[in-house]
Design a protein around this motif. Structure first.
Motif, PDB file in Angstrom:
ATOM      1  N   GLN A 374       0.816  -1.214   0.000  1.00 17.46           N
ATOM      2  CA  GLN A 374       0.000   0.000   0.000  1.00 17.46           C
ATOM      3  C   GLN A 374       0.851   1.266   0.000  1.00 17.46           C
ATOM      4  O   GLN A 374       0.341   2.348  -0.214  1.00 17.46           O
ATOM      5  CB  GLN A 374      -0.933  -0.006   1.207  1.00 17.46           C
ATOM      6  N   GLU A 384       8.912  10.673  -7.979  1.00 17.28           N
ATOM      7  CA  GLU A 384       8.580  11.625  -9.044  1.00 17.28           C
ATOM      8  C   GLU A 384       8.986  13.039  -8.628  1.00 17.28           C
ATOM      9  O   GLU A 384       9.507  13.807  -9.416  1.00 17.28           O
ATOM     10  CB  GLU A 384       7.075  11.593  -9.339  1.00 17.28           C
ATOM     11  N   ILE A 385       8.756  13.352  -7.364  1.00 18.46           N
ATOM     12  CA  ILE A 385       9.081  14.709  -6.890  1.00 18.46           C
ATOM     13  C   ILE A 385      10.588  14.944  -6.921  1.00 18.46           C
ATOM     14  O   ILE A 385      11.054  15.966  -7.389  1.00 18.46           O
ATOM     15  CB  ILE A 385       8.556  14.930  -5.452  1.00 18.46           C
TER      16      ILE A 385
ATOM     17  N   THR B  80       1.389   8.394 -11.005  1.00 17.13           N
ATOM     18  CA  THR B  80       0.665   8.293  -9.732  1.00 17.13           C
ATOM     19  C   THR B  80      -0.514   9.270  -9.698  1.00 17.13           C
ATOM     20  O   THR B  80      -0.474  10.340 -10.305  1.00 17.13           O
ATOM     21  CB  THR B  80       1.572   8.603  -8.531  1.00 17.13           C
ATOM     22  N   ASP B  81      -1.536   8.873  -8.936  1.00 21.80           N
ATOM     23  CA  ASP B  81      -2.729   9.724  -8.847  1.00 21.80           C
ATOM     24  C   ASP B  81      -2.424  11.046  -8.148  1.00 21.80           C
ATOM     25  O   ASP B  81      -3.086  12.060  -8.402  1.00 21.80           O
ATOM     26  CB  ASP B  81      -3.879   8.984  -8.133  1.00 21.80           C
ATOM     27  N   ILE B  82      -1.402  11.054  -7.305  1.00 21.87           N
ATOM     28  CA  ILE B  82      -1.042  12.291  -6.593  1.00 21.87           C
ATOM     29  C   ILE B  82      -0.624  13.364  -7.605  1.00 21.87           C
ATOM     30  O   ILE B  82      -1.084  14.507  -7.567  1.00 21.87           O
ATOM     31  CB  ILE B  82       0.084  11.997  -5.578  1.00 21.87           C
ATOM     32  N   GLY B 120       4.758  18.412  -2.053  1.00 20.77           N
ATOM     33  CA  GLY B 120       4.661  17.624  -0.825  1.00 20.77           C
ATOM     34  C   GLY B 120       3.294  16.978  -0.776  1.00 20.77           C
ATOM     35  O   GLY B 120       2.369  17.417  -1.464  1.00 20.77           O
ATOM     36  N   PHE B 121       3.176  15.922  -0.017  1.00 24.76           N
ATOM     37  CA  PHE B 121       1.865  15.275   0.079  1.00 24.76           C
ATOM     38  C   PHE B 121       1.820  14.395   1.309  1.00 24.76           C
ATOM     39  O   PHE B 121       2.863  14.031   1.872  1.00 24.76           O
ATOM     40  CB  PHE B 121       1.584  14.423  -1.163  1.00 24.76           C
ATOM     41  N   VAL B 123      -0.784  11.041   2.792  1.00 21.71           N
ATOM     42  CA  VAL B 123      -1.909  10.167   2.489  1.00 21.71           C
ATOM     43  C   VAL B 123      -2.424   9.586   3.798  1.00 21.71           C
ATOM     44  O   VAL B 123      -1.631   9.253   4.670  1.00 21.71           O
ATOM     45  CB  VAL B 123      -1.466   9.021   1.547  1.00 21.71           C
ATOM     46  N   SER B 124      -3.745   9.471   3.921  1.00 21.31           N
ATOM     47  CA  SER B 124      -4.287   8.894   5.146  1.00 21.31           C
ATOM     48  C   SER B 124      -3.826   7.451   5.259  1.00 21.31           C
ATOM     49  O   SER B 124      -3.503   6.809   4.274  1.00 21.31           O
ATOM     50  CB  SER B 124      -5.816   8.953   5.140  1.00 21.31           C
ATOM     51  N   GLU B 125      -3.790   6.945   6.468  1.00 18.32           N
ATOM     52  CA  GLU B 125      -3.336   5.572   6.668  1.00 18.32           C
ATOM     53  C   GLU B 125      -4.314   4.620   6.007  1.00 18.32           C
ATOM     54  O   GLU B 125      -5.333   5.016   5.476  1.00 18.32           O
ATOM     55  CB  GLU B 125      -3.150   5.289   8.156  1.00 18.32           C
ATOM     56  N   LYS B 126      -4.013   3.332   6.104  1.00 19.59           N
ATOM     57  CA  LYS B 126      -4.695   2.408   5.207  1.00 19.59           C
ATOM     58  C   LYS B 126      -6.182   2.245   5.487  1.00 19.59           C
ATOM     59  O   LYS B 126      -6.911   1.743   4.653  1.00 19.59           O
ATOM     60  CB  LYS B 126      -4.007   1.052   5.267  1.00 19.59           C
ATOM     61  N   ARG B 205      -0.246  17.991   8.941  1.00 17.32           N
ATOM     62  CA  ARG B 205       1.022  17.284   8.744  1.00 17.32           C
ATOM     63  C   ARG B 205       1.807  17.809   7.543  1.00 17.32           C
ATOM     64  O   ARG B 205       3.030  17.751   7.536  1.00 17.32           O
ATOM     65  CB  ARG B 205       0.788  15.779   8.587  1.00 17.32           C
TER      66      ARG B 205
END
Lengths: 387, 261
Positions: A374, A384-385, B80-82, B120-121, B123-126, B205
């Motif tokens: 995950q 990518e960054i 990637t979707d980000i 920067g990014f 993502v919430s945990e799973k 964060r």
């Protein structure tokens, strides 16, 4: 018998194979957890130190009855393996006060698994003079229980000899890590993990022979890793399997350096040879080992308040050196879920990395391959960054 | 001659597709991902091309993104979707510097610069806390249509306090509130506040810089938008079709790189 990387692959696949052979031949095998038990004292008495590690592929089923589920999944895995009899071949165990959970686990292990020999070193958590003195005294206690168990005296001469052999191992590990400095590195991050796990599963002299073989083989081979745009350092909680590094390296990065305990953090600091070898050992294990579990006095500013940036430099400056020497352009801050000692370090480390212009990404995972998968998108986006 | 570009976003819950040409959005389509991502991608492309009367050979390049990007069976460049989300928002709101992307199974906060590049990014945990799936679970308990959630929740005068953002515990908590006689709109408003709390923790964060945009299926829920605005104290820019933003970004990237074919 296989040699070099083939031998590494054999041991990585079946860690206990060699020590169980040795045991059949009359050697005594002592398990130890984390990097704080002073293994030279075992080697000096002809005991074989064997690092306790977890198993990412073994679901944790028994340990939940003995440890809370909200603690480090690596330690739960180690406990689980113990409860399942996977460490029954051991003639004893040595624990130290690495973190709070490992301290509790030491006593739980002793209570429920009844090892023939068990010792707990209550390693201090600061590097003050009083703590250093206390650590020396604790090592004397450790020595006493070892002498009782073996019926042998641990002389300064034997200990000095053991220090030399272990220092030799540390020098060899540095040599191995030097092969990661070129671009592309001569050895991949995943291969390095396998070598380090194998070395932690062998008596020190055999580990040294293996390292010499591997270094020779790596220098001579033509099929090393390909160049990739990202050269990363992996910082954080224990890594005792290749899963995370495999994931990162499959996404267009070479992991060229680590700051983890089956890696540079344990093997880079040498033991100074002192008149009483125990003094050098006590200081190496308490002061020279750079783990976030050990508090180092903060650096004050002119007003005796904490100078935050100077403090960060004193805590993390070595990472800047690693980044320069290994030509790193990104850091993976990986923390096992509930690994408090590393978790607390993350905000400050992020600040430090920002101050030196080195990008980092924080990843939390729970010691399972499914959970690691995950993280793929996050690692991709990070690459990518920085790419 | 116009060159056409395809952006395909195979999400865990829904798949979104966009066709652009000459820098304009020409067609978009949304369908459930189902359990066969390959089939979803095929159907999506077919529907999109059908809408504007194009054939496969008219597409100059394709970028695939989202959880199922690896399953897209036709030639594409995966991104990637980000990154796609950032480019998509940048195409609609060039002044946006922070994006809150509320997807079905997770939420993410993305920081971007004026060129739409990610800086920067987080993502919430799973778990599905703070994501659209949580709203679906609650809507199911309350037997409310998804599209009605937002308007209904805005009628609440007395939101109930939700102690969790967890989709599993949230369901049982919603059941308890129903049993206690709380009004549906108050429960929904409470859930929105719980989600906004989770989202604001993510924002903390990675830091926030305005303008701030909200994308993903969560952007269809006016109640959630208002709750996030109240929590963060800023107005959210929400595109008219927030769920296709990532696919739009994918198409923009296909156009820029022309690397898909």
């Amino acid at each position: 018998m296989a040699t070099g990387l083939n031998r590494v692959a054999e041991i990585y696949a079946d860690r206990a194979a060699r020590v169980t052979e040795l045991k059949a031949g009359g050697k005594r095998i002592i398990g130890y957890l984390d990097i704080f038990p002073v293994v030279e004292m075992l080697t000096a008495l002809d005991l074989v130190p064997y690092r306790l590690l977890g198993d990412l592929n073994e679901p944790i089923t028994r340990a939940d009855a003995y440890l809370p589920t909200v603690v480090c999944p690596f330690l739960r895995s180690v406990m689980d393996l113990g409860l399942k009899g996977k460490y029954d071949f051991l003639d004893g165990v040595v624990f130290a006060h690495g973190c709070e959970v490992s301290e509790k686990m030491a006593h739980i292990w002793r209570t429920y698994l009844h090892p023939p020999y068990a010792h707990f070193i209550d390693t201090p958590h600061t590097t003050h003079q009083a703590a250093r003195k206390q650590h020396r005294e604790l090592l004397k206690d450790f020595q006493k229980t070892l002498e009782e168990m073996t019926g042998q005296e641990l002389t300064a001469e034997k200990l000095r000899e053991a220090v030399n052999i272990h220092n030799r191992q540390r020098v060899l590990v540095r040599e191995l890590y030097d092969l990661r400095k070129p671009d592309p590195p001569l050895i991949s991050g995943a291969e390095t993990v396998r070598v380090m796990v194998a070395v932690a599963s062998l008596p020190v002299t055999e580990g040294n022979e293996l390292l010499e073989q591997v270094i020779g083989e790596i220098k001579g081979r033509k099929d090393g890793p390909a160049p990739k745009p990202a050269r990363l350092i992996v910082w954080g909680s224990i890594i005792d399997n290749t899963a995370l590094v495999d994931l990162v390296e499959s996404l267009g990065a070479n992991v060229v350096m680590d700051d983890t305990t089956v890696g540079s953090r344990d093997y880079f600091p040498l033991v100074e040879i002192t008149d009483d070898p125990r003094d050098g050992l006590a200081d190496r294990y308490l002061v020279a080992l750079r783990s976030p579990r050990t508090f180092r006095e903060t650096v004050p500013d002119g007003n005796r308040r904490k100078d935050y940036m100077a403090d960060l430099e004193s805590r993390f400056g070595y990472l800047k050196d690693y980044a320069r020497e290994w030509q790193v352009n990104g850091v993976i801050l990986q923390v096992l879920r509930y690994c408090d000692i590393h978790g607390y370090e993350v905000p400050a480390l992020k600040d430090y990395l920002e101050s030196i212009g080195l990008p980092g990404i924080y990843l939390e995972h729970d010691y399972s391959k499914v959970a690691l998968a995950q993280l793929r998108t996050r690692v991709q986006a990070f690459l990518e960054i920085i790419g | 001659m116009t060159a056409y570009y395809l952006g395909i976003d195979i999400g865990s819950r829904t798949s979104k597709g966009v066709v652009t040409g000459d820098g304009r959005l020409l067609a978009c389509h949304v369908l459930p991902s189902g359990v066969n991502y390959r089939a979803a991608a095929e159907k999506l492309r077919e529907a999109l091309l059908g809408k504007i009367g194009l054939s496969v050979s008219d597409i100059a390049a394709t970028v695939a993104t989202g959880q199922g990007a690896g399953n897209v069976p036709f030639p594409n460049e995966p991104v990637t979707d980000i990154r796609c989300c950032a480019r998509g928002i940048n195409g609609v709101f060039p002044a946006a510097r922070t994006i809150i992307d509320v997807q079905a199974q997770s939420s993410q906060v993305i920081r971007l610069n004026g060129s739409g590049l990610v800086t920067g990014f987080v993502v919430s945990e799973k778990c599905a806390a703070g994501s659209g799936r949580f709203m679906e679970v609650i809507a199911n308990v309350l037997q409310v249509e998804l599209k009605d959630i937002g308007p209904l929740s805005l009628k609440s005068k007395n939101p109930v306090a939700f102690s969790t953002g967890c989709a599993v515990f949230g369901e049982s908590e919603a059941v308890s509130r129903v049993a206690e006689g709380s009004a549906v709109e108050d429960i929904l408003a409470g859930v929105h506040q719980a989600l906004a709390d989770k989202i604001s923790a993510l924002v903390d964060r990675v830091g926030m810089e305005t303008d701030c945009a909200l994308s993903g299926g969560g952007g269809l829920d006016t109640g959630l938008i208002r709750a996030v605005e109240a929590k963060l104290g800023v107005r959210m820019l929400v595109p008219p079709q927030p769920q296709i933003i990532t696919a739009l970004g994918a198409a923009i990237m296909a156009e820029e790189t022309r690397g898909g074919h």
